[in-house]
Design an enzyme around this catalytic site. Structure first.
Site, mmCIF file in Angstrom:
data_model
loop_
_atom_site.group_PDB
_atom_site.id
_atom_site.type_symbol
_atom_site.label_atom_id
_atom_site.label_comp_id
_atom_site.label_asym_id
_atom_site.label_seq_id
_atom_site.Cartn_x
_atom_site.Cartn_y
_atom_site.Cartn_z
ATOM 1 N N TYR A 256 0.838 -1.197 0.000
ATOM 2 C CA TYR A 256 0.000 0.000 0.000
ATOM 3 C C TYR A 256 0.874 1.249 0.000
ATOM 4 O O TYR A 256 2.087 1.183 0.227
ATOM 5 C CB TYR A 256 -0.954 0.008 1.205
ATOM 6 C CG TYR A 256 -0.295 0.313 2.535
ATOM 7 C CD1 TYR A 256 0.502 -0.634 3.171
ATOM 8 C CD2 TYR A 256 -0.464 1.551 3.166
ATOM 9 C CE1 TYR A 256 1.106 -0.351 4.382
ATOM 10 C CE2 TYR A 256 0.132 1.834 4.379
ATOM 11 C CZ TYR A 256 0.917 0.880 4.988
ATOM 12 O OH TYR A 256 1.522 1.160 6.192
ATOM 13 N N GLU B 124 12.243 2.206 14.173
ATOM 14 C CA GLU B 124 11.337 3.299 13.769
ATOM 15 C C GLU B 124 10.075 3.212 14.607
ATOM 16 O O GLU B 124 9.933 2.324 15.451
ATOM 17 C CB GLU B 124 11.012 3.182 12.278
ATOM 18 C CG GLU B 124 10.318 1.882 11.915
ATOM 19 C CD GLU B 124 10.078 1.685 10.417
ATOM 20 O OE1 GLU B 124 9.870 2.671 9.708
ATOM 21 O OE2 GLU B 124 10.078 0.517 9.980
ATOM 22 N N LEU C 244 11.078 1.193 7.116
ATOM 23 C CA LEU C 244 10.461 1.708 5.900
ATOM 24 C C LEU C 244 11.115 3.056 5.614
ATOM 25 O O LEU C 244 11.156 3.920 6.497
ATOM 26 C CB LEU C 244 8.949 1.898 6.088
ATOM 27 C CG LEU C 244 8.297 2.398 4.806
ATOM 28 C CD1 LEU C 244 8.117 1.253 3.820
ATOM 29 C CD2 LEU C 244 6.962 3.054 5.083
HETATM 30 N N1 PDD Z 1 2.887 5.129 7.588
HETATM 31 N N2 PDD Z 1 7.546 3.759 9.039
HETATM 32 C C1 PDD Z 1 6.422 3.015 8.982
HETATM 33 C C2 PDD Z 1 6.425 1.661 9.589
HETATM 34 C C3 PDD Z 1 5.273 3.545 8.356
HETATM 35 O O1 PDD Z 1 4.151 2.804 8.269
HETATM 36 C C4 PDD Z 1 5.314 4.847 7.810
HETATM 37 C C5 PDD Z 1 4.131 5.450 7.097
HETATM 38 C C6 PDD Z 1 6.508 5.585 7.907
HETATM 39 C C7 PDD Z 1 6.645 6.967 7.320
HETATM 40 O O2 PDD Z 1 6.616 6.908 5.919
HETATM 41 P P1 PDD Z 1 6.091 8.143 5.041
HETATM 42 O O3 PDD Z 1 6.914 9.314 5.442
HETATM 43 O O4 PDD Z 1 6.332 7.719 3.658
HETATM 44 O O5 PDD Z 1 4.631 8.334 5.383
HETATM 45 C C8 PDD Z 1 7.603 4.993 8.516
HETATM 46 C C9 PDD Z 1 1.720 5.489 6.832
HETATM 47 C C10 PDD Z 1 1.447 6.948 6.839
HETATM 48 C C11 PDD Z 1 0.538 4.659 7.291
HETATM 49 O O6 PDD Z 1 0.735 3.473 7.479
HETATM 50 O O7 PDD Z 1 -0.548 5.190 7.461
#
Ligand code: PDD
Length: 287
Positions: A33, A180, A205
């Site tokens: 996703y 994280e 991620l």
């Molecule tokens: N989450 N680490 C994890 C495990 C994440 O699920 C996310 C993002 C991030 C930050 O990634 P980004 O900057 O690309 O949003 C880091 C999304 C927002 C979610 O699951 O809703």
């Protein structure tokens, strides 16, 4: 017009949108996703989000269900139909519908679901006072770089944080180093004023917000270290914050109930949040 979703080639009312019970996403979490922020109707950092989507699919050997160009057109049409100004675009692609069997099905077509959602305004209190995180063991697999819909450890971790009165949980690897947050990337400013976030590897991620902020930081001439840091180092830090598509840059002022630095959002954190918001504004204008 009622809220709409895009499901396998059709725009359908959100309330009655459905996928098949033998969708492999439902049965095996066999899918990926993306969550793309939308501000003033503009998709923020769309290209790197789509790059990451393609990479996740490639790692799992799932084909793109439509061309990148078509995906961009559908994204815009869905935003338009839902009159979305500020919110998110959510895209999910699974290996498709097939009789339940672990091995890859032959001839299944990847299934695509897209929805939009409005973003709640960010909490003024959270931004001015900062939020709390707790530390928990990282129970995930060894390919956290793939944005897979398999999120059970993340779900359990976030719930644990909420039940502890915290906003997020920072996951810690067996060596005692923070990987994280359950849905965010983790950053600290150490006692020696070193800005640190974990290096991108299969352990985290690689957040699009993280990447964008790294770029803005370097352009500003600020030094940043991409390396693992221990939870102990985080507890001793001057500042801490998290980044993600839904939080942008959010100050962290408590770790496991103890104040970070002087217990207030840090100066550098504030500066970086402003820099990120400035970038978002620029994207709105050029959309
Ligand atoms: N989450 N680490 C994890 C495990 C994440 O699920 C996310 C993002 C991030 C930050 O990634 P980004 O900057 O690309 O949003 C880091 C999304 C927002 C979610 O699951 O809703």
């Amino acid at each position: 017009m009622p809220r709409q979703a895009f499901v396998n080639g059709r725009y359908v009312p959100h309330g009655s949108a459905a996928v098949h019970i033998e969708d492999r996403g439902y049965q095996f979490a066999d899918g990926v996703y993306e969550v793309v922020p939308v501000v003033q109707g503009a998709l923020i950092d769309e290209a790197p989000h789509l790059d990451r989507l393609e990479r996740s699919l490639c790692e799992l050997r799932i084909a793109m269900p439509m061309t990148r160009q078509a995906l961009k057109l559908v994204s815009r049409e869905l935003i338009r139909r839902n009159r979305l100004s500020r919110g998110f675009l959510y895209m999910q692609i699974t290996r498709g519908v097939a009789p339940r069997d672990h091995k890859f099905p032959e001839g299944a077509k990847p299934a695509l679901v897209m929805i939009t959602r409005q973003m709640k305004p960010q909490s003024h209190q959270a931004l001015t006072e900062g939020v709390g995180v707790i530390s928990i063991p990282d129970l995930r697999w060894n390919r956290c770089d793939i944005k897979s819909v398999s999120l059970l450890p993340n779900v359990l971790g976030k719930q644990e944080a909420v039940e502890a009165g915290a906003y997020e949980a920072w996951m810690v690897d067996p060596q005692g180093r923070v990987t994280e947050g359950t849905s965010t990337n983790a950053w600290i400013v150490t006692q020696d004023n070193e800005l640190v976030t974990r290096d991108a590897s299969t352990s985290i991620l690689n957040g699009i917000t993280r990447l964008r902020l790294l770029d803005l930081i370097r352009r500003d001439g600020i030094t940043v270290s991409e390396r693992a840091f221990s939870i102990e180092e985080a507890r001793q830090a001057r500042e801490a914050f998290i980044t993600s598509s839904s939080n942008f840059v959010m100050p962290v002022t408590r770790i496991d109930g103890q104040p970070v630095g002087n217990g207030h959002p840090g100066l550098l954190t504030g500066k970086l949040r402003e820099a990120y918001l400035g970038f978002v504004e620029g994207q709105e204008e050029s959309a």
